[in-house]
Write a protein that holds these residues in place. Structure first.
Motif, PDB file in Angstrom:
ATOM      1  N   TYR A 163     -14.982 -80.052   2.086  1.00 39.51           N
ATOM      2  CA  TYR A 163     -14.191 -80.722   3.118  1.00 39.51           C
ATOM      3  C   TYR A 163     -13.260 -81.706   2.431  1.00 39.51           C
ATOM      4  CZ  TYR A 163     -18.181 -79.033   5.848  1.00 39.51           C
ATOM      5  OH  TYR A 163     -19.166 -78.256   6.410  1.00 39.51           O
ATOM      6  N   LYS A 164     -11.968 -81.582   2.703  1.00 42.47           N
ATOM      7  CA  LYS A 164     -10.982 -82.463   2.081  1.00 42.47           C
ATOM      8  C   LYS A 164      -9.984 -82.954   3.126  1.00 42.47           C
ATOM      9  CE  LYS A 164     -11.155 -80.454  -2.567  1.00 42.47           C
ATOM     10  NZ  LYS A 164     -10.360 -79.864  -3.671  1.00 42.47           N
ATOM     11  N   THR A 165      -9.418 -84.111   2.835  1.00 35.47           N
ATOM     12  CA  THR A 165      -8.377 -84.676   3.691  1.00 35.47           C
ATOM     13  C   THR A 165      -7.265 -85.209   2.807  1.00 35.47           C
ATOM     14  OG1 THR A 165      -7.901 -86.294   5.420  1.00 35.47           O
ATOM     15  CG2 THR A 165      -9.471 -86.945   3.734  1.00 35.47           C
ATOM     16  N   SER A 168     -10.404 -70.351   4.613  1.00 31.42           N
ATOM     17  CA  SER A 168      -9.945 -71.735   4.690  1.00 31.42           C
ATOM     18  C   SER A 168      -9.659 -72.063   6.147  1.00 31.42           C
ATOM     19  CB  SER A 168      -8.694 -71.938   3.832  1.00 31.42           C
ATOM     20  OG  SER A 168      -8.243 -73.270   3.945  1.00 31.42           O
ATOM     21  N   LEU A 169      -9.979 -73.300   6.516  1.00 28.78           N
ATOM     22  CA  LEU A 169      -9.890 -73.706   7.912  1.00 28.78           C
ATOM     23  C   LEU A 169      -9.315 -75.113   7.961  1.00 28.78           C
ATOM     24  CD1 LEU A 169     -10.837 -72.426  10.666  1.00 28.78           C
ATOM     25  CD2 LEU A 169     -12.873 -73.846  10.449  1.00 28.78           C
ATOM     26  N   ALA A 170      -8.341 -75.315   8.838  1.00 34.08           N
ATOM     27  CA  ALA A 170      -7.772 -76.651   9.040  1.00 34.08           C
ATOM     28  C   ALA A 170      -8.158 -77.132  10.432  1.00 34.08           C
ATOM     29  CB  ALA A 170      -6.252 -76.624   8.886  1.00 34.08           C
ATOM     30  N   VAL A 171      -8.875 -78.270  10.494  1.00 33.53           N
ATOM     31  CA  VAL A 171      -9.295 -78.825  11.770  1.00 33.53           C
ATOM     32  C   VAL A 171      -8.773 -80.247  11.883  1.00 33.53           C
ATOM     33  CG1 VAL A 171     -11.354 -77.378  11.839  1.00 33.53           C
ATOM     34  CG2 VAL A 171     -11.486 -79.673  10.855  1.00 33.53           C
ATOM     35  N   VAL A 172      -8.625 -80.696  13.106  1.00 33.66           N
ATOM     36  CA  VAL A 172      -8.126 -82.049  13.365  1.00 33.66           C
ATOM     37  C   VAL A 172      -9.133 -82.759  14.258  1.00 33.66           C
ATOM     38  CG1 VAL A 172      -6.276 -83.449  14.323  1.00 33.66           C
ATOM     39  CG2 VAL A 172      -5.741 -81.296  13.159  1.00 33.66           C
ATOM     40  N   LEU A 173      -9.644 -83.891  13.773  1.00 33.71           N
ATOM     41  CA  LEU A 173     -10.542 -84.732  14.555  1.00 33.71           C
ATOM     42  C   LEU A 173      -9.690 -85.741  15.312  1.00 33.71           C
ATOM     43  CD1 LEU A 173     -13.477 -85.343  15.250  1.00 33.71           C
ATOM     44  CD2 LEU A 173     -13.547 -86.885  13.278  1.00 33.71           C
ATOM     45  N   ILE A 178     -11.112 -77.401   5.507  1.00 28.62           N
ATOM     46  CA  ILE A 178     -12.438 -76.847   5.197  1.00 28.62           C
ATOM     47  C   ILE A 178     -12.237 -75.549   4.421  1.00 28.62           C
ATOM     48  CG2 ILE A 178     -14.618 -76.026   6.140  1.00 28.62           C
ATOM     49  CD1 ILE A 178     -14.042 -77.685   8.638  1.00 28.62           C
ATOM     50  N   SER A 179     -12.838 -75.479   3.254  1.00 32.76           N
ATOM     51  CA  SER A 179     -12.712 -74.288   2.407  1.00 32.76           C
ATOM     52  C   SER A 179     -14.096 -73.742   2.109  1.00 32.76           C
ATOM     53  CB  SER A 179     -11.990 -74.620   1.099  1.00 32.76           C
ATOM     54  OG  SER A 179     -10.695 -75.118   1.346  1.00 32.76           O
ATOM     55  N   LYS A 180     -14.280 -72.471   2.401  1.00 32.75           N
ATOM     56  CA  LYS A 180     -15.528 -71.791   2.052  1.00 32.75           C
ATOM     57  C   LYS A 180     -15.264 -70.874   0.868  1.00 32.75           C
ATOM     58  CE  LYS A 180     -19.166 -68.690   3.643  1.00 32.75           C
ATOM     59  NZ  LYS A 180     -19.115 -67.964   2.358  1.00 32.75           N
ATOM     60  N   LYS A 181     -15.906 -71.181  -0.249  1.00 30.75           N
ATOM     61  CA  LYS A 181     -15.782 -70.348  -1.433  1.00 30.75           C
ATOM     62  C   LYS A 181     -16.947 -69.370  -1.490  1.00 30.75           C
ATOM     63  CE  LYS A 181     -15.719 -73.956  -4.127  1.00 30.75           C
ATOM     64  NZ  LYS A 181     -15.617 -74.818  -5.327  1.00 30.75           N
TER      65      LYS A 181
END
Length: 817
Positions: free
Chosen positions: A123-125, A155-160, A216-219
């Motif tokens: 998880y990165k921002t 890879s997934l980009a989410v916004v809280l 969010i990145s799933k390797k």
């Protein structure tokens, strides 16, 4: 006339006799100093790249821990039986420290850590120019993908959102990015593009003030394992101790500590699993032996009861007490030896069974052979290592095959040791039986039934003793499994500095500064190494041609900007009159010095006054027209001196273009189209105008025009009206014009432009002079480089540049024209 051709003009500032080659460090240093703009630009670029790299690259922190490997942790035995029989391998010693280092660095252990901490999902921002890692206390949400296998990446980009809601913005899967823009609920399965996702809140969850975007990145599991393994380092602290140092670098301090702690936990769990495997096998072996002994003991008890009942035999008499005492002592010894013989047979049957080839050998079964105990222990250690290697690779691994060979040899050695021990026990039993026979002979008077009863009673005691021994060992084995301690002891928990270990800002900036210095140096060196043109006056020093001076490079004042200075071309020179009355800058003084030397040449012969100066060069772009125009101007500044310039560069006509490119000129006069050349004269603009005779029309036969006597007559007429006449000619050997009119010139001024003329052409100029091809041939160096408003003999531009050791414009008064 001979003296006229060999006039040598001395330079104002003598150059040292010892020539300084370009390889001189001082020359090269001053050359680099002269190009300070390059170093400044290189410094700005390199430092800028370094700063950009530091801004983009996330910092990494290193955490380290130390664990002690217990090399010998034996379990204590229970009861008095252990005083009679050795421990025989209970309490398994750990492997060598080197093997444990390999275990800590193994990909299998790293994979277990990745699975336990879910490190395949990051998880990165975004924070400025870089992306910061979120983990633990900084991570507000978690996500899981129940339908995906371990080798799938996305890879997934989410916004809280500030409202506490979560919105999925984009999804990248199979190299395809899709806009989702969908709000999702926590703790509920969400299907997006065929992928199940479950989002959950963490203990650190809180609604942000502004929308927080999380990448969010799933390797793949293999890639995450490799990434963790590459940042992990386990080494032996010292070859004299059994301490292992573990280091791990990560963007998150909390994640680095969690990785090390989890690594130690998973290692201990694996170690316990391996060690308990031997205990389970030993328990199974003992249970099987107990079952066999129970049947045999029951049979002996039944035989004694039947014998006593049929023969009505009571307890043995107290007769022959001494012999009975000896017999009892022998029985006791035989009891101990028979137990070991039985265990040897049991152990040999187990080891010799082909179905137990790849199994551990039971230890601590009651055999008191030190050699056999050591062999069994070594065999079990090798078998444990082999099974560990197979779990990480396959039975085709060269290490596994080597261990199989060693295990086979070890198994043969164990069988031989069992046979030797059994033979040794049988010899001892035979010896004791012989002593027992002597005692029995003394009891010959005892009834036969009593002797048989004693024999059966002896067998009963043997079975009872063996049965009790196995029961005790079973309990010891259970206790050993229940209270086995971990193989490691943590000496220091994960700790380290809060200062990032990479990137190291000072080192990167220092490296950038060094590169910023080296790159221009290399470029300048290579540029000069492959520079085959005339670099300055030093390249002309070997010539015997008279040298009248050098003119510095004419640089426009507006080109003070660093980028304009760097992009400035040396092949073109601004055609303008730079000589002005009353000015004492560098270029004005340079032209005055040349004027003085040319005056000396023009008036050196009292019998004949020289007036015509032919200006030529070896190649184009040497600045002939510029020199002719400004020399004519500087001569015109002398009192009562009338100067004219004839443009005979008929094909190019640069000088004619400077005065507006008149339609008629010298070619029209030579062709007979104009009768009076005075009508062709054009004056230059400015405060000090000079007379210019332009080219006029471009004839198809310029060389033929010059061969006629008309031009010679023109010169004679102009000599009567002008004190000095300059003829601007094209380069030699390109056209025949110079060869045609060279005999009409009193002085031939050969212009050499720095950075333009190839040094290979200098021998031709020397040949012109020695052969007398041109009248009073002399050299003028054009385009010398000014360094900090100063011309000197120091450094590269002292040796290759303008050769005057004083600076103009610093307290020097107005020059006298």
């Amino acid at each position: 006339m001979e003296n006229d051709k060999t006039i040598i003009i001395q330079q104002d500032a003598e150059i040292d006799e010892d020539k300084v080659d370009f390889s001189s460090i001082a020359d090269f240093f001053f050359l680099c100093v002269s190009k300070w703009e390059w170093f400044l630009l290189s410094f700005l670029l390199c430092i800028g790249c370094a700063v950009l790299y530091l801004c983009v690259t996330p910092p990494k922190y290193t955490r380290s821990a130390s664990v002690h490997i217990k090399e010998d942790s034996r379990s204590s035995s229970i009861g008095n039986v252990s005083d009679e029989f050795s421990n025989l391998g209970f309490g398994i010693s750990s492997g060598s420290v080197n093997n444990e280092v390999v275990a800590f660095n193994s990909p299998e252990l790293a994979e277990q850590v990745v699975k336990r901490l879910h490190l395949d999902i990051t998880y990165k921002t975004e924070k400025g120019l870089r992306k910061d890692l979120l983990f633990g206390k900084t991570l507000p949400i978690n996500v899981s993908f129940p339908s995906l296998d371990d080798e799938t990446s996305l890879s997934l980009a989410v916004v809280l959102l500030p409202s506490g809601e979560l919105q999925v913005s984009t999804l990248t899967y199979n190299d395809e990015t899709k806009d989702v823009n969908r709000k999702v609920s926590f703790n509920e399965s969400v299907l997006i593009d065929g992928i199940n996702m479950v989002f959950s809140k963490t203990e650190a969850f809180s609604a942000p003030v502004v929308p927080l975007e999380i990448i969010i990145s799933k390797k793949t599991l293999s890639l995450a394992t490799f990434s963790l393994n590459s940042s992990l380092e386990a080494t032996q602290n010292n070859k004299n101790n059994s301490v292992i140092d573990i280091k791990y670098s990560d963007q998150s301090i909390e994640r680095a500590e969690a990785v090390i702690n989890t690594l130690i936990i998973e290692y201990n769990n694996n170690w316990m699993k391996d060690k308990n495997e031997l205990g389970v096998l030993t328990s199974r072996f003992i249970d099987e032996r107990i079952g066999v002994i129970e049947k045999e003991l029951g049979g002996v008890d039944s035989d004694i009861a039947s014998f006593k009942s049929s023969n009505m035999i009571s307890d043995p008499a107290n007769a022959a007490a001494m012999y009975l005492s000896k017999a009892n002592e022998s029985d006791q010894q035989i009891l101990l030896l028979m137990n070991q013989v039985f265990m040897c047979k049991f152990l040999r049957d187990y080891v010799g069974n082909s179905s137990n080839v790849n199994k551990l050998v039971p230890a601590n079964v009651g055999i008191q052979s030190v050699e056999l105990t050591a062999l069994v222990k070594d065999f079990n250690d090798m078998m444990t290592t082999r099974n560990t290697y197979i779990s990480n690779s396959s039975d085709k691994n060269p290490l596994v095959q080597t261990l199989d060979d060693k295990l086979a040899s070890q198994r043969v050695a164990i069988l031989q040791s069992i046979d030797n021990e059994q033979k040794s026990l049988e010899v001892q039993i035979a010896s004791i039986n012989k002593s027992l026979q002597q005692s029995n002979s003394a009891l010959s008077s005892t009834p036969n039934q009593q002797r048989q009863l004693l024999s059966m009673d002896r067998q009963q005691k043997i079975k009872e003793s063996l049965y009790l021994f196995l029961l005790q060992k079973r309990e010891e084995n259970e206790l050993s499994q229940a209270f086995t301690a971990y193989n490691t002891r943590i000496i220091s928990r994960p700790m380290g500095s809060n200062t990032p270990t990479s990137p190291v800002s000072i080192l990167i900036l220092l490296a950038a500064a060094i590169i910023a210095f080296i790159v221009p140096v290399i470029f300048i060196y290579l540029h000069e190494l492959f520079n085959s043109t005339v670099r300055g006056r030093i390249d002309l020093e070997k010539l015997t041609v008279p040298f009248v001076g050098e003119i510095p490079e004419n640089v426009v004042k507006e080109q003070s900007n660093i980028f304009k200075s760097l992009s400035k071309s040396r092949k073109k020179q601004n055609l303008e009159i730079v000589v002005e009355s009353g000015k004492n800058n560098a270029i004005n003084e340079a032209f005055r010095i040349v004027r003085s030397k040319l005056n000396f040449m023009l008036h050196s012969n009292r019998d004949m006054r020289r007036q015509v100066i032919l200006v030529t060069s070896a190649n184009p772009s040497s600045g002939k027209t510029f020199i002719s125009l400004n020399l004519a101007t500087v001569f015109s500044l002398q009192k009562n001196t009338k100067v004219a310039v004839i443009d005979l560069d008929i094909r190019k006509a640069s000088l004619s273009q400077f005065v507006g490119k008149p339609q008629t000129g010298v070619t029209d006069y030579l062709g007979g189209f104009v009768d009076d050349w005075h009508n062709l004269i054009v004056k230059t603009q400015g405060n000090n105008p000079i007379d210019v005779l332009p080219v006029g029309h471009f004839p198809p036969n310029p060389s033929e025009l010059l061969q006629e006597d008309t031009f010679s007559s023109l010169l004679e007429e102009m000599k009567r009206e002008y004190d000095v006449i300059f003829i601007d000619m094209p380069p030699v050997e390109i056209v025949a014009d110079v060869t045609i009119v060279k005999h009409l010139a009193d002085v031939t001024l050969f212009v050499v432009r720095t950075g333009v003329l190839e040094r290979a052409m200098l021998p031709n100029i020397e040949r012109y002079y020695k052969e007398g091809t041109f009248n009073n041939l002399s050299l003028l160096l054009n385009g010398s480089i000014i360094q900090s408003h100063r011309y000197g003999h120091y450094g590269h531009y002292g040796r290759y540049g303008y050769g005057y050791g004083y600076g103009y414009g610093y307290g020097y008064g107005k020059s006298q024209d």
